[in-house]
Design an enzyme around this catalytic site. Structure first.
Site, PDB file in Angstrom:
ATOM      1  N   ASP A 248     -17.985-120.872  -9.015  1.00 25.64           N
ATOM      2  CA  ASP A 248     -19.403-120.341  -8.910  1.00 25.64           C
ATOM      3  C   ASP A 248     -20.385-121.065  -9.838  1.00 25.64           C
ATOM      4  OD1 ASP A 248     -18.804-118.298  -7.130  1.00 25.64           O
ATOM      5  OD2 ASP A 248     -18.563-116.877  -8.790  1.00 25.64           O
TER       6      ASP A 248
ATOM      7  N   GLN B 299     -11.426-112.725  -3.397  1.00 24.09           N
ATOM      8  CA  GLN B 299     -11.799-111.670  -2.629  1.00 24.09           C
ATOM      9  C   GLN B 299     -10.888-111.312  -1.614  1.00 24.09           C
ATOM     10  OE1 GLN B 299     -15.820-112.590  -1.218  1.00 24.09           O
ATOM     11  NE2 GLN B 299     -16.606-112.549  -3.417  1.00 24.09           N
TER      12      GLN B 299
ATOM     13  N   ARG C  61     -23.866-124.074  -0.674  1.00 18.58           N
ATOM     14  CA  ARG C  61     -24.099-124.830  -1.987  1.00 18.58           C
ATOM     15  C   ARG C  61     -24.170-126.226  -2.046  1.00 18.58           C
ATOM     16  NH1 ARG C  61     -22.049-119.587  -5.918  1.00 18.58           N
ATOM     17  NH2 ARG C  61     -23.896-118.466  -5.533  1.00 18.58           N
TER      18      ARG C  61
ATOM     19  N   ARG D 191     -21.707-115.061   6.429  1.00 21.75           N
ATOM     20  CA  ARG D 191     -20.412-115.433   5.506  1.00 21.75           C
ATOM     21  C   ARG D 191     -19.263-114.877   6.464  1.00 21.75           C
ATOM     22  NH1 ARG D 191     -21.470-114.118  -0.493  1.00 21.75           N
ATOM     23  NH2 ARG D 191     -19.628-115.565  -0.512  1.00 21.75           N
TER      24      ARG D 191
HETATM   25  C1  S3P Z   1     -15.525-113.256  -6.562  1.00 20.62           C
HETATM   26  C2  S3P Z   1     -14.492-114.301  -5.995  1.00 20.62           C
HETATM   27  C3  S3P Z   1     -15.024-115.616  -5.447  1.00 20.62           C
HETATM   28  C4  S3P Z   1     -16.498-115.881  -6.302  1.00 20.62           C
HETATM   29  C5  S3P Z   1     -17.384-114.500  -6.184  1.00 20.62           C
HETATM   30  C6  S3P Z   1     -16.647-113.335  -6.987  1.00 20.62           C
HETATM   31  C7  S3P Z   1     -14.772-112.183  -6.917  1.00 20.62           C
HETATM   32  O1  S3P Z   1     -14.996-115.754  -4.310  1.00 20.62           O
HETATM   33  O2  S3P Z   1     -17.104-117.131  -5.731  1.00 20.62           O
HETATM   34  O3  S3P Z   1     -18.569-114.868  -6.746  1.00 20.62           O
HETATM   35  O4  S3P Z   1     -15.363-111.070  -7.650  1.00 20.62           O
HETATM   36  O5  S3P Z   1     -13.457-111.792  -6.440  1.00 20.62           O
HETATM   37  P1  S3P Z   1     -13.871-116.064  -3.183  1.00 20.62           P
HETATM   38  O6  S3P Z   1     -12.977-115.104  -3.557  1.00 20.62           O
HETATM   39  O7  S3P Z   1     -14.434-115.937  -1.888  1.00 20.62           O
HETATM   40  O8  S3P Z   1     -13.753-117.311  -3.681  1.00 20.62           O
END
Ligand code: S3P
Length: 431
Positions: free
Chosen positions: A316, A170, A347, A123
């Site tokens: 998700d 994130q 996915r 990733r």
């Molecule tokens: C999440 C943000 C999403 C999501 C992940 C959890 C988080 O990812 O797909 O399951 O807790 O901030 P991205 O921020 O990379 O889109």
């Protein structure tokens, strides 16, 4: 590795369940508690493998954390209470742990090493490590710091005005967390609004967070004060049962206390637009997050187009939305979802390949997929490929597919929903 079997449902899903705590919020409750001053308590914590990885990493950073089922206590000693870990920080399968923890470590004056499983190793981490380096922390790792294993030495950092190419909570959270202990103001602008749990929870922990359209900013030098956090049910886990209830004949279920934060509730919009009979009851706000009970019944569905700003609000849920679309009349087009390629698996590939094994009419596109319905699915042997949400999407498909479905690598489901199969049995039993 384990294998699960799912039989075609002979009767509808009925009754009510409380889905497990929200994964995103559970991670943040522990991390923010760890850097806050004082004792934080968390109720409704998701004791899934990802969130347990977060607890494990912060224990290695010197924080005392007690966890028993859904209850967690964190003895926060402030930012300076974190200590250089003697061991490697293992994030397991968790992208949220990796990226948010990098944001916290970016300003800590010590060295840490982060590793994860095979999926984490694929990733992209450059989306976080590059801006953190620009702020002044020293990060190295495989592929010039773009992949795990990563090593980080934090220190004196400066705020940045960061323009993110992707709508990612994130990324946004990592930069903002680093910004809290950096010189000056740090801001993040995203192309579309991603989930805002960090902004909401930091505010609850006493931090000043400013939002202006798609830009969110924090001033450096801010500390957090311990809180009592109640975690809502995870709408991303609820999604599997929302879809199951709509497509399994004679179903009518209630999911209690589900988080319906507008940055996460795209699945409800999609179900409504496709014609599902879904209603929202008992709306309340708990700890800055809206929650509600969701009531849903078997419904006749039509295909729709899903894209644009809606994508981050349901990213998700796309694997299970693809299952839903196989039962809708006409064409469903999912576009603008390139981010699917860098989740726990690619996915787009895993959803398309596994649904094809069941006889679905589905094609991958550059940025999503096209599904033609309605198709009677036939059970087959499929795999989760180590991705919890692919495993559960297949579990839901198994309830309507003719025959007995075999799901290989089903252990992955414990990442976010350890009681998934128990909940299926409970609703099939109508308790
Ligand atoms: C999440 C943000 C999403 C999501 C992940 C959890 C988080 O990812 O797909 O399951 O807790 O901030 P991205 O921020 O990379 O889109």
């Amino acid at each position: 590795m384990s294998t699960a079997h799912v039989e075609q449902a002979r009767n509808g899903l009925t009754g009510s369940i409380q889905v497990p705590g929200d994964k995103s919020i559970s991670h943040r409750a522990v991390m923010f508690g760890a850097i806050a001053e004082g004792k934080t308590t968390v109720d409704g914590f998701l004791a899934g493998e990802d969130c347990l990885s977060t607890i494990d990493c912060f224990r290695k950073l010197g924080v005392t954390i007690e966890q028993e089922g859904e209850k967690v206590t964190i003895e926060g000693k402030g930012w300076d209470g974190l200590q250089e870990p003697e061991e490697i920080l293992d994030v397991g399968n968790s992208g949220t742990t990796t990226r948010l923890m990098l944001g916290i470590l970016a300003t800590r004056p010590f060295h840490s090493v982060i590793i994860g499983d095979d999926s984490i190793a694929k990733r992209p981490m450059g989306r976080v490590t590059e801006p953190l380096r620009e702020m002044g922390s020293i990060i190295d790792g495989r592929g010039n710091g773009r992949f795990t294993p990563l090593s980080i030495r934090g220190g004196q950092t400066k705020g940045i005005q960061f323009q993110s190419k992707v709508a990612s909570a994130q990324v946004k959270s990592a930069i903002l967390l680093a910004g809290l202990q950096s010189e000056g103001v740090t801001s993040v602008t995203e192309p579309a609004l991603s989930r805002d749990h960090t902004e909401r929870m930091l505010t609850a922990y006493g931090v000043e967070v400013k939002r202006d359209g798609l830009t969110v900013s924090v001033k450096g030098g801010q500390t957090l004060t311990a809180q009592d956090i109640t975690v809502p049910g995870d709408i991303s886990s609820a999604a599997f049962f929302l879809v199951a209830a709509v497509i399994v004949p004679n179903s009518h279920i209630t999911l209690k206390g589900v988080g319906i934060n507008p940055t996460r509730s795209g699945i409800i919009d999609v179900l409504q637009e496709m014609g599902a009979s879904i209603s929202v009851h008992n709306e309340q706000v708990v700890g800055g997050e809206p929650i509600a009970d969701l009531d849903i019944k078997t419904s006749t569905l039509k295909g729709i187009e899903i894209g644009g700003d809606l994508i981050p609000r349901l990213i998700d849920e796309i694997p299970v939305i693809a299952v839903l679309a196989t039962q809708a009349e006409g064409k469903t087009v999912i576009r603008d979802a390139e981010e699917l390629k860098v989740k726990e698996t690619n996915r787009i590939d895993t959803v398309v390949s596994e649904l094809k094994k069941l006889g679905a009419t589905i094609e991958a596109t550059e940025d999503g997929m096209i599904i033609e319905g309605r198709t009677a699915l036939k059970a087959a042997t499929v795999s989760s490929y180590g991705d919890h949400r692919i495993g559960m999407a297949m579990g839901v498909a198994g309830l309507i597919a003719e025959g007995r479905m075999t799901i290989e690598r089903s252990e992955a489901i414990a990442v976010s929903y350890p009681t998934f199969f128990e909940h299926i049995d409970e609703l099939l039993g109508g308790k």
